[in-house]
Design a protein around this motif. Structure first.
Motif, short mmCIF file in Angstrom:
data_model
loop_
_atom_site.label_atom_id
_atom_site.label_comp_id
_atom_site.label_asym_id
_atom_site.label_seq_id
_atom_site.Cartn_x
_atom_site.Cartn_y
_atom_site.Cartn_z
N HIS A 106 31.16 3.59 40.24
CA HIS A 106 30.19 4.58 39.77
C HIS A 106 28.97 3.85 39.23
O HIS A 106 29.06 2.71 38.76
N ILE A 107 27.82 4.54 39.29
CA ILE A 107 26.57 3.93 38.83
C ILE A 107 25.62 5.01 38.34
O ILE A 107 25.64 6.14 38.84
N GLY A 108 24.85 4.67 37.32
CA GLY A 108 23.85 5.59 36.78
C GLY A 108 22.61 4.80 36.38
O GLY A 108 22.63 3.58 36.29
N MET A 109 21.52 5.53 36.13
CA MET A 109 20.27 4.88 35.75
C MET A 109 20.03 5.04 34.25
O MET A 109 20.03 6.16 33.73
N TYR A 110 19.80 3.93 33.58
CA TYR A 110 19.51 3.97 32.15
C TYR A 110 18.10 4.50 31.93
O TYR A 110 17.15 4.07 32.58
N ILE A 111 17.95 5.49 31.03
CA ILE A 111 16.64 6.09 30.78
C ILE A 111 16.18 5.86 29.34
O ILE A 111 15.17 6.40 28.91
N GLY A 112 16.96 5.07 28.57
CA GLY A 112 16.60 4.77 27.19
C GLY A 112 17.35 5.62 26.20
O GLY A 112 18.02 6.61 26.55
N ASP A 113 17.30 5.22 24.92
CA ASP A 113 17.96 5.97 23.83
C ASP A 113 19.45 6.18 24.08
O ASP A 113 20.01 7.21 23.72
N GLY A 114 20.09 5.20 24.73
CA GLY A 114 21.54 5.27 24.93
C GLY A 114 21.99 6.28 25.96
O GLY A 114 23.14 6.71 25.95
N ALA A 115 21.09 6.68 26.87
CA ALA A 115 21.42 7.73 27.85
C ALA A 115 21.19 7.26 29.28
O ALA A 115 20.39 6.35 29.54
N ILE A 116 21.90 7.90 30.21
CA ILE A 116 21.71 7.66 31.64
C ILE A 116 21.47 9.00 32.34
O ILE A 116 21.82 10.06 31.82
N VAL A 117 20.88 8.94 33.52
CA VAL A 117 20.86 10.07 34.43
C VAL A 117 21.74 9.65 35.60
O VAL A 117 21.63 8.53 36.10
N HIS A 118 22.63 10.54 36.02
CA HIS A 118 23.56 10.18 37.10
C HIS A 118 24.08 11.42 37.81
O HIS A 118 23.95 12.54 37.32
N ALA A 119 24.66 11.18 38.99
CA ALA A 119 25.37 12.23 39.73
C ALA A 119 26.86 12.00 39.50
O ALA A 119 27.42 11.03 40.03
N PRO A 120 27.52 12.82 38.67
CA PRO A 120 28.87 12.49 38.19
C PRO A 120 29.97 12.49 39.24
O PRO A 120 30.60 11.47 39.48
#
Length: 357
Positions: free
Chosen positions: A320-334
């Motif tokens: 699995h992989i997601g994109m880090y967007i800052g502030d401890g969060a990612i955007v991803h397709a779960p």
């Protein structure tokens, strides 16, 4: 990004993170026992807890993700091999045409000699009795012999090239067929795992499915909290996103709400690596198709050094992989049944971080 877009994204981020930061109220209670004579409960075992069901469903979807990576890799390789076969076919056609031209030229030489009665040109010159003509003709004869020799050498090389091209094309066809079989096998495995997971979910009653979602959020909250408390983000040494990274983030966050579909790479549906690949492609940086290849081939950075736009790879098999967007969060397709969303970067076991650019 204009002010309204920034406000909308900020609201979405706060809402998503609040789900992960606030613990759910559900507990892993056992499912109700099956009625007498029914043989089993709604998920097969009367004493199986919802949390066990959640773990089983997650495991099935993870297996589907691994199979999806295998499918995507085989698809990528098949496309590459198809392209190579087309190039080789064109090279073979060009080689055959070249040989035909060389044959025509050599044939012209043979016909010219036939018209002189089959006698070599050198013999005609020696019999002419004219020394000047002999010397002039000897030079022309030498040039002609060298030209024929070059043509014969070129024909031999072209024939050898054709044999090589044919062998390469045969090898590419064999690889293409092997990849086709891998794709079929992976596709069957994906369907098997997703069907099993969906079967488990559909056998739950609506209230149990709601509790299952609460348990999922609760688990994510615990993992995210533990990750933040570990000090993983202290220092913030990675810095701000690059202009390319910001474009990749804008693409990915612009797809929030789009459904997860295995093997999909947009624009209306994505799997996890399809989203990250297309986001960085939109930013002008092509990257590999699968999460495992992205992990294997992209430059690695430490978690403490990561910056927005970097990709976080999850689980020991990089499934699995997601994109880090800052502030401890990612955007991803779960996963199947879920949409592209924002989540805590530490809500799943982190394998490492890679930086496309």
């Amino acid at each position: 990004m204009n002010r309204r877009r920034r406000v909308t994204t900020a609201i979405a981020l706060v809402c998503a993170l609040s789900v992960l930061v606030l613990p759910g109220q559900a507990s892993a209670e056992p499912l109700p026992p099956a009625p007498p004579g029914s043989g089993s409960g709604p998920v097969g075992d009367a004493d199986k807890s919802l949390d066990q069901v959640r773990r089983e469903i997650n495991d099935l979807y993870r297996k589907a993700a691994v199979a999806t990576d295998a499918y995507n890799l085989a698809e990528d390789q098949a496309q590459s091999q198809s392209g190579e076969i087309v190039k080789l076919a064109r090279a073979i056609v060009a080689g055959e045409q070249r040989i035909e031209k060389l044959k025509d030229r050599l044939g012209a030489q043979a016909r010219a000699q036939y018209r002189t009665g089959g006698m070599p040109a050198s013999a005609h010159l020696m019999l002419s009795g004219n020394p000047d003509m002999f010397l002039k003709g000897a030079g022309q004869l030498k040039q002609g012999q060298q030209a024929v020799k070059r043509m014969l050498g070129e024909m031999t090389r072209t024939q050898e090239d054709l044999r090589t091209y044919s062998q390469d094309a045969s090898g590419q066809w064999q690889k293409l067929e092997a990849n086709r079989k891998r794709k079929e096998k992976a596709q069957k495995e994906i369907k098997k795992q997703i069907d099993a997971a969906e079967k488990l979910e559909t056998r739950l009653e609506s209230k149990e499915r709601e509790r299952l979602l609460e348990l999922e959020r609760d688990e994510q909250y615990r993992s995210q909290t533990a990750w933040l408390n570990s000090g993983a983000l202290k220092g913030g040494k990675g810095g701000a996103a690059t202009s390319q990274g910001q474009r990749a983030i804008s693409y990915a966050t612009g797809k929030i709400g789009r459904p997860y579909v295995w093997g999909a790479e947009g624009p209306d549906a994505f799997d996890c690596s399809g989203l990250t690949q297309q986001a960085w492609s939109a930013a002008g940086r092509p990257i590999p198709r699968t999460s495992q290849e992205q992990w294997r081939l992209l430059p690695k950075v430490s978690v403490s050094q990561m910056r927005p736009g970097d990709l976080i790879v999850y689980f020991s098999d990089a499934s699995h992989i997601g994109m880090y967007i800052g502030d401890g969060a990612i955007v991803h397709a779960p996963r199947p049944g879920r949409n592209v969303t924002i989540a805590g970067a530490g809500s799943m076991p982190i394998l490492g971080v890679v930086r496309p650019g």
